[in-house]
Design a protein around this motif. Structure first.
Motif, PDB file in Angstrom:
ATOM      1  N   MET A  53      55.838  46.269  29.740  1.00 31.81           N
ATOM      2  CA  MET A  53      56.020  44.741  29.670  1.00 31.81           C
ATOM      3  C   MET A  53      55.282  43.775  30.407  1.00 31.81           C
ATOM      4  O   MET A  53      54.977  44.049  31.472  1.00 31.81           O
ATOM      5  CB  MET A  53      57.534  44.356  29.319  1.00 31.81           C
ATOM      6  N   LYS A  54      54.311  42.444  29.865  1.00 32.13           N
ATOM      7  CA  LYS A  54      53.599  41.466  30.555  1.00 32.13           C
ATOM      8  C   LYS A  54      53.513  41.022  29.188  1.00 32.13           C
ATOM      9  O   LYS A  54      54.174  40.990  28.543  1.00 32.13           O
ATOM     10  CB  LYS A  54      52.094  42.396  30.182  1.00 32.13           C
ATOM     11  N   GLN A  55      53.382  39.466  30.523  1.00 34.93           N
ATOM     12  CA  GLN A  55      53.829  38.415  30.356  1.00 34.93           C
ATOM     13  C   GLN A  55      51.971  37.542  30.257  1.00 34.93           C
ATOM     14  O   GLN A  55      51.734  37.917  31.459  1.00 34.93           O
ATOM     15  CB  GLN A  55      54.810  37.392  30.209  1.00 34.93           C
ATOM     16  N   GLN A  56      52.054  36.836  29.347  1.00 35.70           N
ATOM     17  CA  GLN A  56      50.763  36.432  29.885  1.00 35.70           C
ATOM     18  C   GLN A  56      50.740  34.896  31.280  1.00 35.70           C
ATOM     19  O   GLN A  56      52.255  33.454  30.239  1.00 35.70           O
ATOM     20  CB  GLN A  56      49.304  35.211  28.442  1.00 35.70           C
ATOM     21  N   VAL A  57      49.888  34.429  31.783  1.00 33.89           N
ATOM     22  CA  VAL A  57      49.860  33.459  32.497  1.00 33.89           C
ATOM     23  C   VAL A  57      48.784  32.860  33.171  1.00 33.89           C
ATOM     24  O   VAL A  57      47.679  33.637  33.706  1.00 33.89           O
ATOM     25  CB  VAL A  57      50.822  33.166  34.178  1.00 33.89           C
ATOM     26  N   GLU A  58      48.672  31.301  33.278  1.00 33.79           N
ATOM     27  CA  GLU A  58      47.412  31.009  33.874  1.00 33.79           C
ATOM     28  C   GLU A  58      46.973  31.131  35.092  1.00 33.79           C
ATOM     29  O   GLU A  58      47.940  30.951  36.078  1.00 33.79           O
ATOM     30  CB  GLU A  58      47.335  29.553  33.728  1.00 33.79           C
ATOM     31  N   VAL A  59      45.693  30.963  35.687  1.00 32.11           N
ATOM     32  CA  VAL A  59      45.554  31.928  36.931  1.00 32.11           C
ATOM     33  C   VAL A  59      45.400  30.817  37.484  1.00 32.11           C
ATOM     34  O   VAL A  59      46.215  31.193  39.184  1.00 32.11           O
ATOM     35  CB  VAL A  59      43.821  32.541  36.940  1.00 32.11           C
ATOM     36  N   LYS A  60      45.911  30.242  37.635  1.00 32.06           N
ATOM     37  CA  LYS A  60      45.896  28.091  39.077  1.00 32.06           C
ATOM     38  C   LYS A  60      47.432  29.080  39.412  1.00 32.06           C
ATOM     39  O   LYS A  60      48.122  28.258  40.045  1.00 32.06           O
ATOM     40  CB  LYS A  60      45.602  27.466  38.303  1.00 32.06           C
ATOM     41  N   GLU A  61      48.345  29.222  38.212  1.00 32.49           N
ATOM     42  CA  GLU A  61      49.743  29.408  38.699  1.00 32.49           C
ATOM     43  C   GLU A  61      50.302  31.031  39.877  1.00 32.49           C
ATOM     44  O   GLU A  61      51.659  30.850  40.129  1.00 32.49           O
ATOM     45  CB  GLU A  61      50.706  29.626  37.204  1.00 32.49           C
ATOM     46  N   LEU A  62      49.281  31.768  39.467  1.00 34.49           N
ATOM     47  CA  LEU A  62      49.269  32.622  40.526  1.00 34.49           C
ATOM     48  C   LEU A  62      49.720  32.969  41.815  1.00 34.49           C
ATOM     49  O   LEU A  62      48.528  31.373  42.435  1.00 34.49           O
ATOM     50  CB  LEU A  62      48.472  33.693  40.211  1.00 34.49           C
TER      51      LEU A  62
END
Length: 127
Positions: free
Chosen positions: A1-10
């Motif tokens: 399973m995976k989810q989408q996140v903005e790169v700046k939040e990593l």
């Protein structure tokens, strides 16, 4: 399973998908926006299951996939050569995993261990 996140939040130490492989982020460098472009991020990551180094270069505002990594506990039922038969402590299902060379002496029958599960793959992880 995976989810989408903005790169700046990593952040370093978190997980990211690189080449459809779950990876741990080792470093992130962010550049400032230029005259005609947006800020970019360079992410250096190491694969959880294969140990391979990967890098991602992306816009900071772009979205990327983050795997859902679960740490679970299991009991070692039996060991034959480098394969351990384990029983999950929550669901009581049994399965087999190969024992990494680093953990050969630390995995013994009857002992509780932790393992990682992500994207349909599993790995013994003793920390």
């Amino acid at each position: 399973m995976k989810q989408q996140v903005e790169v700046k939040e990593l952040k370093e130490g978190k997980y990211v998908l690189a080449d459809d492989e779950p990876c741990v982020i080792k470093s992130i460098q962010k550049s400032k926006p230029g005259k005609h472009g947006s800020a970019k991020a360079r992410i250096e990551a190491i694969g959880i299951f294969d140990g391979q180094k990967r890098s991602i270069i992306s816009s900071v505002s772009a979205k990327t996939y983050v795997p859902i990594v679960e740490r679970k506990s299991a009991q070692v039922l039996s060991i034959s050569s480098n394969i351990a038969q384990l029983m999950d402590m929550e669901t009581y299902t049994t399965f087999e995993l190969t024992i990494p060379e680093d953990y050969k002496d630390r995995v013994t029958e009857g002992k509780d261990i932790t393992y990682i599960e992500a994207m349909g793959k599993m790995k013994i992880d003793l920390r």
